[in-house]
Scaffold this active site. Structure first.
Site, mmCIF file in Angstrom:
data_model
loop_
_atom_site.group_PDB
_atom_site.id
_atom_site.type_symbol
_atom_site.label_atom_id
_atom_site.label_comp_id
_atom_site.label_asym_id
_atom_site.label_seq_id
_atom_site.Cartn_x
_atom_site.Cartn_y
_atom_site.Cartn_z
ATOM 1 N N ASP A 136 31.638 34.123 40.423
ATOM 2 C CA ASP A 136 31.279 35.540 40.425
ATOM 3 C C ASP A 136 29.763 35.619 40.373
ATOM 4 O O ASP A 136 29.090 34.717 39.880
ATOM 5 C CB ASP A 136 31.948 36.279 39.256
ATOM 6 C CG ASP A 136 31.973 37.788 39.485
ATOM 7 O OD1 ASP A 136 31.418 38.265 40.510
ATOM 8 O OD2 ASP A 136 32.541 38.513 38.647
ATOM 9 N N ASP A 167 41.833 36.804 39.804
ATOM 10 C CA ASP A 167 41.367 36.044 38.648
ATOM 11 C C ASP A 167 41.455 36.973 37.463
ATOM 12 O O ASP A 167 41.405 38.193 37.625
ATOM 13 C CB ASP A 167 39.898 35.605 38.810
ATOM 14 C CG ASP A 167 38.946 36.745 38.502
ATOM 15 O OD1 ASP A 167 38.772 37.624 39.371
ATOM 16 O OD2 ASP A 167 38.412 36.800 37.378
HETATM 17 N N1 PRF Z 1 32.544 43.002 40.394
HETATM 18 C C1 PRF Z 1 32.297 41.683 40.151
HETATM 19 N N2 PRF Z 1 33.067 40.959 39.335
HETATM 20 C C2 PRF Z 1 34.115 41.562 38.736
HETATM 21 C C3 PRF Z 1 34.424 42.913 38.956
HETATM 22 C C4 PRF Z 1 33.602 43.688 39.829
HETATM 23 O O1 PRF Z 1 33.794 44.879 40.071
HETATM 24 C C5 PRF Z 1 35.557 43.184 38.174
HETATM 25 C C6 PRF Z 1 36.255 44.477 38.039
HETATM 26 N N3 PRF Z 1 37.621 44.358 37.780
HETATM 27 C C7 PRF Z 1 35.902 41.994 37.531
HETATM 28 N N4 PRF Z 1 35.025 41.029 37.881
HETATM 29 N N5 PRF Z 1 31.257 41.102 40.752
#
Ligand code: PRF
Length: 376
Positions: free
Chosen positions: A92, A271
């Protein structure tokens, strides 16, 4: 990366597919265990391979950048070499974690300024540098920097936020397309749909993301406090716009029932910290329902943890013993709970895939969702 759509359900939008990366294949729909700092909390890789049968794990740019830091990751030859995980990794981008973890953060056109939750030091994430960082981590799938607005954001806030995410996306794509992987394996870049709970913003965002024509697409900004029905409505809307021949990743979702409903709406990847976090706290998910392992009712129940479970812990340990471990705050309890829950999540998506291919996914899902939401 390659995505092959193998089967589409007739009665729903569920799909079975296969993603191919340089670190191996991923059969979809898939659940990705969260390994925030490069470790899936409490579960070592032998169990993750053998019992859980994880095909891909997730790491977080925010955490890995702060610790161990890029110098160490680079010296190691990337996260795969550093932690010994040989299958694919998705990272992420950091924006979401900046907002949920750091004390002091501010968004500007340039990026997200934040203070580390570890030592208070000041940092800047930009759409460009999070691509560089994820290249250094060596992620197989790199995520764009986005802003995830609160689930109840008003229209104006959600619109401005979505537009910022779109401008950041263009910058992230530029950086990704003008840089190379560091470690010899190929990397791909997923953009993220935003737009909170507003239908026309979600439509605009999905159209914008689809136009970028990347190898896969993600849906963010859901499961952040909005009613579950709103999440399903947005996923259905967005999936009607995102290309069918590319994987769709719903970020940070969810309960076992959420997984099945969203698979039915055409989501391919998930995830969530829920299986590991809840596993540490004593909440176990099973094919018959949800167990609170701390409950007095298991005190003298010497039946296996989960007779239908596919992990060795499900048969090796009894409910009474596992309850004792939780009550005694033994770290083994958290390990058993995490391993059980992850094994169950991966079993569930594998079953879903099987039923999609066999053609009875919709009826199987209806029966399963009722069981999954029962409190035992
Ligand atoms: N953006 C990013 N990671 C995330 C989310 C998002 O909106 C969410 C929302 N459920 C979880 N992880 N970059």
């Amino acid at each position: 990366m390659k995505f092959e759509l193998q089967h589409t359900d007739i009665k729903s939008s569920a799909r079975a597919g296969k993603i191919t990366t340089d670190h191996g294949e991923i059969e979809t729909p898939i659940f990705m265990p969260v390994g925030t700092v490069g470790s899936v909390k409490g579960v070592h890789f032998r169990d993750l391979h053998e019992d859980v049968q994880a095909q891909i794990i997730l790491g977080n740019t925010y955490h890995l950048y702060l610790r161990p830091g890029l110098e160490t990751l680079k010296a190691a030859g990337g996260l795969h070499k550093f932690n010994g995980w040989v299958k694919p990794i998705l990272t992420d981008s950091g924006g979401y974690q900046v907002f949920s973890l750091s004390d002091n953060r501010k968004l500007t056109e340039e990026g997200a300024v934040f203070r580390s939750h570890l030592d208070g030091s000041k940092h800047l994430f930009t759409p460009e540098n999070v691509v560089d960082i994820q290249r250094t981590i060596g992620a197989d799938i790199i995520m764009a920097l986005d802003e995830c607005p609160p689930g109840d954001s008003d229209y104006k806030y959600a619109k401005n936020s979505m537009e910022l995410t779109h401008r950041w996306l263009k910058r992230g794509i530029d950086r990704f397309d003008t840089t190379e992987p560091y470690y010899g394996h190929s990397q791909t870049f997923f953009p993220i749909v935003q737009g909170a709970g507003h239908r026309d913003l979600r439509t605009q965002s999905a159209e914008f993301i689809a136009e970028q024509n990347r190898e896969g697409n993600a849906i963010g900004g859901l499961a952040v406090g909005e009613p579950t029905e709103v999440m399903y409505e947005m996923v259905e809307l967005v999936n009607g716009i995102l290309p069918k021949d590319k994987p769709r990743y719903l970020m940070g979702v969810g309960t076992p029932a959420n997984l099945l409903e969203n698979i039915s709406l055409g989501v391919d990847m998930f995830d969530c910290v829920m299986p590991t976090r809840n596993g540490r706290n004593g909440m176990l998910f099973t094919s018959e329902g949800i167990l609170n392992m701390r409950n007095e009712k298991w005190k003298n129940d010497f039946s296996p943890v989960d007779p239908n479970g596919t992990s060795f812990v499900d048969h090796h340990y009894t409910k009474a013993y596992l309850r004792h471990l939780y009550i005694s705050k033994e770290m083994l309890a958290a390990q058993i709970g995490s391993l059980h829950n992850l094994t169950f999540y991966l079993w569930l998506v594998k079953e879903a895939r099987k039923h999609i291919i066999e053609g009875d996914f919709a009826s199987w899902k209806e029966v399963m969702v009722k069981k999954l939401t029962t409190r035992l």
